[in-house]
Design a protein around this motif. Sequence first.
Motif, PDB file in Angstrom:
ATOM      1  N   THR A 120      34.927  84.626  21.211  1.00  0.00           N
ATOM      2  CA  THR A 120      34.636  85.581  20.141  1.00  0.00           C
ATOM      3  C   THR A 120      35.144  86.965  20.513  1.00  0.00           C
ATOM      4  O   THR A 120      35.762  87.648  19.697  1.00  0.00           O
ATOM      5  CB  THR A 120      33.118  85.607  19.862  1.00  0.00           C
ATOM      6  N   SER A 142      32.227  80.843  22.571  1.00  0.00           N
ATOM      7  CA  SER A 142      33.509  80.154  22.637  1.00  0.00           C
ATOM      8  C   SER A 142      33.499  78.965  21.685  1.00  0.00           C
ATOM      9  O   SER A 142      32.553  78.181  21.665  1.00  0.00           O
ATOM     10  CB  SER A 142      33.762  79.671  24.067  1.00  0.00           C
ATOM     11  N   MET A 143      34.591  78.863  20.891  1.00  0.00           N
ATOM     12  CA  MET A 143      34.717  77.779  19.910  1.00  0.00           C
ATOM     13  C   MET A 143      36.121  77.190  19.956  1.00  0.00           C
ATOM     14  O   MET A 143      37.073  77.869  20.352  1.00  0.00           O
ATOM     15  CB  MET A 143      34.436  78.315  18.504  1.00  0.00           C
ATOM     16  N   GLY A 146      36.125  74.964  14.931  1.00  0.00           N
ATOM     17  CA  GLY A 146      34.984  75.834  15.190  1.00  0.00           C
ATOM     18  C   GLY A 146      33.871  75.190  15.986  1.00  0.00           C
ATOM     19  O   GLY A 146      32.791  75.766  16.128  1.00  0.00           O
ATOM     20  N   TYR A 193      32.377  80.178  10.601  1.00  0.00           N
ATOM     21  CA  TYR A 193      31.605  79.556  11.669  1.00  0.00           C
ATOM     22  C   TYR A 193      30.468  80.437  12.179  1.00  0.00           C
ATOM     23  O   TYR A 193      29.906  80.179  13.246  1.00  0.00           O
ATOM     24  CB  TYR A 193      32.530  79.130  12.811  1.00  0.00           C
ATOM     25  N   VAL A 242      31.519  74.111  18.928  1.00  0.00           N
ATOM     26  CA  VAL A 242      31.065  74.926  20.048  1.00  0.00           C
ATOM     27  C   VAL A 242      31.639  74.411  21.367  1.00  0.00           C
ATOM     28  O   VAL A 242      31.690  73.216  21.616  1.00  0.00           O
ATOM     29  CB  VAL A 242      29.527  74.980  20.108  1.00  0.00           C
ATOM     30  N   ARG A 243      32.137  75.332  22.169  1.00  0.00           N
ATOM     31  CA  ARG A 243      32.560  75.025  23.531  1.00  0.00           C
ATOM     32  C   ARG A 243      31.555  75.602  24.509  1.00  0.00           C
ATOM     33  O   ARG A 243      31.277  75.029  25.543  1.00  0.00           O
ATOM     34  CB  ARG A 243      33.946  75.591  23.820  1.00  0.00           C
ATOM     35  N   TYR A 284      40.697  76.340  22.752  1.00  0.00           N
ATOM     36  CA  TYR A 284      39.482  77.086  22.435  1.00  0.00           C
ATOM     37  C   TYR A 284      39.726  78.572  22.684  1.00  0.00           C
ATOM     38  O   TYR A 284      40.657  78.962  23.385  1.00  0.00           O
ATOM     39  CB  TYR A 284      38.301  76.601  23.279  1.00  0.00           C
ATOM     40  N   TYR A 316      28.832  81.580  18.475  1.00  0.00           N
ATOM     41  CA  TYR A 316      28.926  81.073  19.837  1.00  0.00           C
ATOM     42  C   TYR A 316      29.991  81.887  20.569  1.00  0.00           C
ATOM     43  O   TYR A 316      30.952  82.356  19.969  1.00  0.00           O
ATOM     44  CB  TYR A 316      29.297  79.591  19.850  1.00  0.00           C
TER      45      TYR A 316
END
Length: 160
Positions: free
Chosen positions: A62, A101-102, A107, A91, A109-110, A59, A99
């Motif tokens: 952004t 973090s991805m 893509g 995404y 979502v984390r 992951y 988001y």
Amino acid sequence: MRKTVAFLMLLISLFVVTNSEAAYNLALERQKALTWVTQQRVRNGTTYPWVAVTATATYGYTYDNALAIIAYTSVGDLESARALLGFLAQYQLPDGSFYDSMFQANGAVRNATRSSGNQAWALYAIAFYTHQTGDTNYLSTADRIANWLISRQDPADGGI
């Protein structure tokens, strides 16, 4: 911490140009930092369009990817910059944000947080890329980010 230092070294070194021995060493460090950033996109022989936070993570954030877009654009690696920009565009959420973090592969979502600072860095990265290249393909992505940021402004003081 190591990734932050690598990004900062890369960004700072992009703006220093001399013919001295120090510049040669700086150029070497710039290349090492850029190589490190690029290695964060590779997992099991597959190159992903998203920089991960460590060599073993799947992951990325952004903010980190916005810095990588700026770095790649600065050194003329537009293929890598466009790969990251394409991931962002693909995404982007319907409201114009991302988001924080991805996951690299899809893509997903984390971290569902959507911080204004990360959005602003993504907007800046697109603006920088567009200014440097004249490529306007990502302006609609930038417009949606800007609208999301504007929608979060406090009418009393303009802050976000």
